[in-house]
Design an enzyme around this catalytic site. Sequence first.
Site, PDB file in Angstrom:
ATOM      1  N   GLN A 191       0.821  -1.206   0.000  1.00  0.00           N
ATOM      2  CA  GLN A 191       0.000   0.000   0.000  1.00  0.00           C
ATOM      3  C   GLN A 191       0.856   1.257   0.000  1.00  0.00           C
ATOM      4  OE1 GLN A 191      -2.530  -1.991   3.444  1.00  0.00           O
ATOM      5  NE2 GLN A 191      -3.395  -0.002   2.982  1.00  0.00           N
ATOM      6  N   ARG A 304      -5.171   7.897  16.727  1.00  0.00           N
ATOM      7  CA  ARG A 304      -6.524   7.859  16.160  1.00  0.00           C
ATOM      8  C   ARG A 304      -7.522   7.279  17.163  1.00  0.00           C
ATOM      9  NH1 ARG A 304      -9.227   8.473  11.123  1.00  0.00           N
ATOM     10  NH2 ARG A 304      -7.293   9.152  10.132  1.00  0.00           N
ATOM     11  N   PHE A 338      -8.020   1.642  11.931  1.00  0.00           N
ATOM     12  CA  PHE A 338      -6.780   2.254  12.421  1.00  0.00           C
ATOM     13  C   PHE A 338      -6.889   2.762  13.860  1.00  0.00           C
ATOM     14  CE2 PHE A 338      -3.078   5.142  11.991  1.00  0.00           C
ATOM     15  CZ  PHE A 338      -2.228   4.340  11.267  1.00  0.00           C
ATOM     16  N   THR A 434      -3.906  11.544  10.207  1.00  0.00           N
ATOM     17  CA  THR A 434      -3.698  12.414  11.370  1.00  0.00           C
ATOM     18  C   THR A 434      -2.292  12.983  11.395  1.00  0.00           C
ATOM     19  OG1 THR A 434      -3.248  10.456  12.716  1.00  0.00           O
ATOM     20  CG2 THR A 434      -5.478  11.323  12.769  1.00  0.00           C
ATOM     21  N   GLU A 706     -13.265   2.824   5.553  1.00  0.00           N
ATOM     22  CA  GLU A 706     -13.139   2.375   6.939  1.00  0.00           C
ATOM     23  C   GLU A 706     -14.401   2.513   7.795  1.00  0.00           C
ATOM     24  OE1 GLU A 706      -8.797   3.107   8.500  1.00  0.00           O
ATOM     25  OE2 GLU A 706      -9.393   4.763   7.193  1.00  0.00           O
TER      26      GLU A 706
END
Length: 756
Positions: A191, A304, A338, A434, A706
């Site tokens: 990724q 997160r 996450f 973030t 997500e």
Amino acid sequence: MKLRDVELHAQGASLFTDDLLVPEGALAVYPVASTIAHGMIERIDTAPALTYPGVVAVFTAADIPGINQIGNVAADEVLLAETEVVYQGQPVALVVAETADMARQAAASVAIDYRPLPAVFDARTADKMGLHIAPRRLFSFGDIEAAWAECDLIVEGSAATGAQEHMYLETQTAIAYPLENNGLKVISATQSPGFTQRIIARVLGLSMHAVEVDVPRLGGAFGGKEEQATAFAVMAALAAHHLQRIVKISLRRDEDCRLTGKRHPYDADFKIGLDPSGKILAYRADFFQNAGAIADLSPPILERSLFHAGGSYFIPNMQVSAVSCRTHLPPNTAFRGFGGPQAMYVLECAIFKAAETMGVDASRIQRINLLREDRYFYYGMPARRCMATACWQQAEARYALQDRQQEIDAFNAGHPLEKKGIAIMPVCFGISFTSTFLNQADALVHVYGDGSVSVSCGAVEMGQGVKQKIGKLVAAVFGLDEQRVKVESTNTTRIANMSPTAASTGADLNGQAARLAALQIQRRLIELAAAQLGGVDASEITFEREQVCRQGQPTALGWNPLVGLAYLSRTALSAEAHYATPALFFDPDTARGQPFAYHVYGCAAVEVTVDCLRGRYRIDSVKIVHDDGQPLDAMVDRGQVEGGVVQGLGWMTLEEVVFDETGRLLTDNLTAYKIPDMHFAPDIDVHFLESATNPPGLMHSKAVGEPPLMYGIAAYFALCKAIRAFNPDCQPDYHAPMTPEKVLLALYQTQNHDAS
């Protein structure tokens, strides 16, 4: 006709990294992995492996020409262990042979002498011992100590969520090709092509421009190939660099399970205070994250968790802290959500326990505490275009949830050995990395002489339809059929310094960049067309159905002739663009700022039925109202919602990762580790929120990858309610997953004896 990915998949014609043909003479590399969880390396004897037929070389840390360091967030991860091993499965050496089977057999013969050291596998134990990846972090809002005195009801408890195996269809795979001038091309199932390029260059002591990383597509990832694919790409690259031959690595399923990390298990303590109406006045949670042995992405995942500890609710006084604990398990890593799901689950546990104490349904507390437009998140960001209440109301009306609860009560009264339960899960999930600097993307668009279009960007296609969305978007800019646009493989020579395809930002970031690049070419072609049509006003020109239109009406000038004129007139038919999400900022010292471009909202009702004799259960239905803004491709997004929900249900129910007392993974195959299958999957009804929009998003759309996973959290509480309908004495332990074994024990748990 150019087939889309989904059509290629259906025909079995999609090519993944492992499908690519390698020439005769290509080699295979396989790691020699630690067999203990923690210890010092006293001796490595590679001589036995070198005697095996077909073995070409064995490499250890001493053979690394650059820096033996593949850590990205923290410099605490070596490619090959030198003096100490910190988890079972940690690579110590690499065996290169003519075939993968030869490499595996030879790797088993490498003799390593260890001096064992104590190992820790539990986060709370690690915390007590001071084994931390980073210091504890704290977010606070309001005056929580003063608020406790105002509460009529205070409830405390603990909760825990387990690990989860990514179980992508395509295991970790990479192929490395040596090039002239000491260069390398690596085809990797990652990724993060940009990070993989950087780490290969670091380990081999090369400049980044000497390393090309290409990703055709991934057979699933879910976060498991954001950081952890890098090591395997580097292994292949190291061997290819030394031997100047093509080298491939491809793990079997059991190897992939053993050598890679999972979703982070979390432990937590919570305390919640409410007024008589059920309004939450104060909430405190302390999270213990089991990071495994190495930082990997644990610090940003923990952050997160802190950002999402308040769920979909406004709580005027909050204090949430979290610490990343270093244990001797394989490094846990990114997974869909996450860190957000683990934090949201704990708050839902607190609400559920408070509701039981008050003698009301949890939905009453959930509903009256939902975020509203005029509220602020506890990290200082206003809740703009807040759709939490709208999603709840539409779900309540569309699915007649109050009536359904009455029907379930009636069913339970008439069925002594079968019970139903229904629970609701509202979702609020922030969209952006973030780490602010990651919120950027580049794109390169070419219009060829025959009118076809090529798009290069940093988005990695892994089954989420991101390339289909981007291709559709660029086709719309030029007024073309989607068949005329090709989105290329993700390649570091075309796009430099790309961010990972993660955090549900793939389409947002890369789509914005591709659109900006396409608009540059569009403006040039519009000016050329306006001049060709006799100097008409350029504002009157549009492209529709491969025709040049003036004030919406087709002219005699078509798309292909216009492109030909552009080439002959030396008008640029290529453009590059950069996009950075605006207005993002966050101060980690004050825990205040605007870390997200926007939030995704939604509401789901999950219904279950429990067989009270056997402990078996089924998820009957999941009914969802989801805030998707104005979707770029509703069919793709619907598939993402359905897939995310099923993955979330699996995490909450079936999927239990088990290690033995030495840190060895026991659930390393699909016989021992149960994931949802077509027989488990419930009826899923997805309704996109009506009249939704999202100005900060790409063409007013919203990210979708997500947030839907969190809907699955409701399954845990639906099962708790069904169990309580049979056994009113049962007290949930709030430790997920709720496996059939746990359900059976809970059904027959007595008030004074916990059968578990």
